[in-house]
Design a protein around this motif. Structure first.
Motif, PDB file in Angstrom:
ATOM      1  N   PRO A 270       1.007  -1.168  -0.355  1.00  0.00           N
ATOM      2  CA  PRO A 270       0.338  -0.038   0.067  1.00  0.00           C
ATOM      3  C   PRO A 270       1.311   0.947   0.419  1.00  0.00           C
ATOM      4  N   LEU A 271       0.541   2.205  -0.980  1.00  0.00           N
ATOM      5  CA  LEU A 271       1.510   3.175  -0.687  1.00  0.00           C
ATOM      6  C   LEU A 271       0.297   4.286  -1.221  1.00  0.00           C
ATOM      7  N   SER A 272       0.594   5.615  -1.129  1.00  0.00           N
ATOM      8  CA  SER A 272      -0.308   6.608  -1.420  1.00  0.00           C
ATOM      9  C   SER A 272       0.231   8.140  -0.898  1.00  0.00           C
ATOM     10  N   ALA A 273      -0.543   9.009  -1.666  1.00  0.00           N
ATOM     11  CA  ALA A 273       0.674  10.502  -1.346  1.00  0.00           C
ATOM     12  C   ALA A 273      -0.604  11.751  -1.356  1.00  0.00           C
ATOM     13  N   VAL A 274      -0.210  12.395  -1.044  1.00  0.00           N
ATOM     14  CA  VAL A 274      -0.887  13.684  -1.619  1.00  0.00           C
ATOM     15  C   VAL A 274       0.542  14.979  -1.886  1.00  0.00           C
ATOM     16  N   VAL A 275       0.032  15.142  -3.259  1.00  0.00           N
ATOM     17  CA  VAL A 275       1.171  15.907  -4.251  1.00  0.00           C
ATOM     18  C   VAL A 275       0.594  17.184  -4.491  1.00  0.00           C
ATOM     19  N   ALA A 276       1.351  18.289  -3.761  1.00  0.00           N
ATOM     20  CA  ALA A 276       0.860  19.793  -3.932  1.00  0.00           C
ATOM     21  C   ALA A 276       2.341  20.730  -3.734  1.00  0.00           C
ATOM     22  N   ASN A 277       1.920  21.709  -4.041  1.00  0.00           N
ATOM     23  CA  ASN A 277       2.767  22.830  -4.331  1.00  0.00           C
ATOM     24  C   ASN A 277       2.810  23.162  -2.588  1.00  0.00           C
ATOM     25  N   ARG A 278       4.664  24.150  -2.378  1.00  0.00           N
ATOM     26  CA  ARG A 278       4.862  24.346  -1.175  1.00  0.00           C
ATOM     27  C   ARG A 278       3.907  25.161  -0.665  1.00  0.00           C
ATOM     28  N   ASP A 279       3.893  26.138  -1.327  1.00  0.00           N
ATOM     29  CA  ASP A 279       2.321  26.952  -0.435  1.00  0.00           C
ATOM     30  C   ASP A 279       1.094  26.040  -0.259  1.00  0.00           C
ATOM     31  N   VAL A 280       0.455  25.001  -0.758  1.00  0.00           N
ATOM     32  CA  VAL A 280      -0.742  24.547  -0.286  1.00  0.00           C
ATOM     33  C   VAL A 280       0.311  23.434   0.941  1.00  0.00           C
ATOM     34  N   LEU A 281       1.237  22.622   0.641  1.00  0.00           N
ATOM     35  CA  LEU A 281       1.251  21.261   1.454  1.00  0.00           C
ATOM     36  C   LEU A 281       2.277  21.714   2.501  1.00  0.00           C
ATOM     37  N   GLY A 282       2.873  23.260   2.643  1.00  0.00           N
ATOM     38  CA  GLY A 282       3.606  23.777   3.593  1.00  0.00           C
ATOM     39  C   GLY A 282       3.020  24.065   4.728  1.00  0.00           C
TER      40      GLY A 282
END
Length: 410
Positions: A270-282
């Motif tokens: 099992p492997l998942s991810a949330v991927v976004a720019n630094r202004d969001v995930l930061g």
């Protein structure tokens, strides 16, 4: 010989053990898998089946993919888990590679697809509070009718599927559901406290529903104009399934957040991810979110290998080219028991004439002929084989389907 004829004590005992000790949250076909390679699954009787489900797109690159299995073996001999209390030599390279594939800055690694969705919802709410200035407890997120993002409490709180909701309340507030494919409805539903629009670019569990061509581009424009995050759940539709790396690519749309899973783990972990720019995930700070197994070295090593495979583009090309063949063959059955065929790439939803029987009954008949598919919403069959399938194997599978509907014909 039918499945029922072939059942021996090994199959019967395995199914009986499952029925006795496994929670009945699935209704599986009476096939007991014991090994698999490429697009073929072998059961405990030695019968082989062409897998046209691919574990709901988790096995995009084929069962026992040599490159992925080799990476898993190497990492198993070195390090499997240290939690996020320490760094590992695999996590950084994985997140850098995945961020590059997505054209984003940062990655939040998780495990299951539902966990990625839950994490994305938390990030959107935190972004709304910290960046957009939405008052505490006032954030809302817009979703689409007939969505499927998982079955956790928050996710079923905005599900249209009553079988997923019945008896599980009370539900999590803060969601507004509007018709899928209707960008005007999304625009109308947005207010000053809306922080995100969560959407599957192509709805999977709903029956492989492809939206109008202007839908995602208009969502992108609406979200940008209103300072709202566009979250694309690419857990089933992404990672080469539809002929592009992401389904969003068909319409030239880049979301603010990608939610990824299933095939990201290569059919191994099992492997998942949330991927976004630094202004969001930061917006996340230490202690605000976590997962003991999220980004573990074994999963990260496999994920890096999967990203490397995707970067070559071969599976995207296979899905695009063979998908045309699959859809052409399936559409040739329209009027012969098939009502409609939808989808993109090696992903097809096939609506069947209910006079032929239920989708489950046709799935059982196909399994007897050595083809594994899954029904949804009673009368739709989903075809989503591993992307290593050949044109000849597609032809054989569709030929078996044609025979099944001919035999079931009114």
């Amino acid at each position: 010989m039918t499945i029922a004829d072939a059942v021996t004590s090994a199959t019967a005992e395995a199914i009986a053990l499952d029925n006795a000790y496994v929670a009945h949250n699935y209704s599986p076909l009476p096939v007991v898998a014991t090994s698999a390679s490429g697009v073929w699954i072998t059961d405990v009787e030695g019968r082989r089946y062409l897998d046209c489900l691919a574990a709901y797109s988790a096995v995009n690159f084929g069962h026992h993919n040599d490159e992925i299995i080799a990476a898993a073996h190497r990492q198993l001999d070195a390090l499997t888990l240290v939690s996020r209390a320490f760094h590992s030599d695999q996590l950084g390279p994985f997140c850098a590679a995945l961020a590059g594939l997505c054209g984003k800055d940062m990655v939040l690694p998780m495990n299951s697809g539902a966990e990625a969705v839950e994490s994305g919802l938390k990030v959107a709410r935190k972004w709304g509070a910290d960046v957009k200035g939405v008052p505490e407890g006032m954030a809302n997120i817009i979703v689409a009718d007939n969505n499927f993002h998982g079955r956790t409490i928050s996710i079923i709180s905005f599900s249209s599927d009553q079988s997923a909701r019945g008896g599980f309340g009370p539900f999590t507030p803060g969601f507004r559901s509007v018709p899928f494919g209707d960008a005007d409805a999304v625009a109308t539903a947005i207010d000053e406290h809306t922080v995100a629009v969560l959407v599957e670019p192509i709805q999977g569990e709903a029956g492989i529903i492809v939206p109008p061509d202007d839908y995602l581009p208009r969502l992108r424009e609406v979200c940008t104009r209103h300072n709202v995050l566009l979250i694309a759940d690419e857990i089933q539709s992404g990672l080469a399934r539809t002929g592009h790396t992401f389904a969003c690519d068909h319409w030239g749309v880049v979301p603010d957040i990608y939610l990824l899973g299933k095939a990201l783990g290569g059919g191994v972990v099992p492997l998942s991810a949330v991927v976004a720019n630094r202004d969001v995930l930061g917006v996340l700070n230490p202690g605000e979110h976590g997962s003991t197994f999220g980004g573990n070295p074994l999963a990260a090593a496999i994920g890096t290998t999967v990203v490397g495979i995707l970067a070559r583009g071969e599976y995207q090309s296979r899905s695009a080219e063979l998908g045309l063949h699959l859809h052409s063959r399936l559409r040739s059955l329209i009027g012969r028991g098939v009502l409609a065929v939808r989808g993109m790439g090696l992903w097809a939803g096939v609506d069947i004439d209910t006079r032929l029987g239920t989708g489950k009954n046709l799935s059982l008949a196909l399994a007897e002929r050595g083809v594994l598919v899954k029904d949804t919403h009673g009368s739709t069959l989903r075809f989503a084989p591993p992307l290593v399938i050949t044109a000849e194997e597609i032809d054989w599978a569709v030929d078996q389907f044609a025979s099944v509907i001919a035999e079931a014909g009114p």
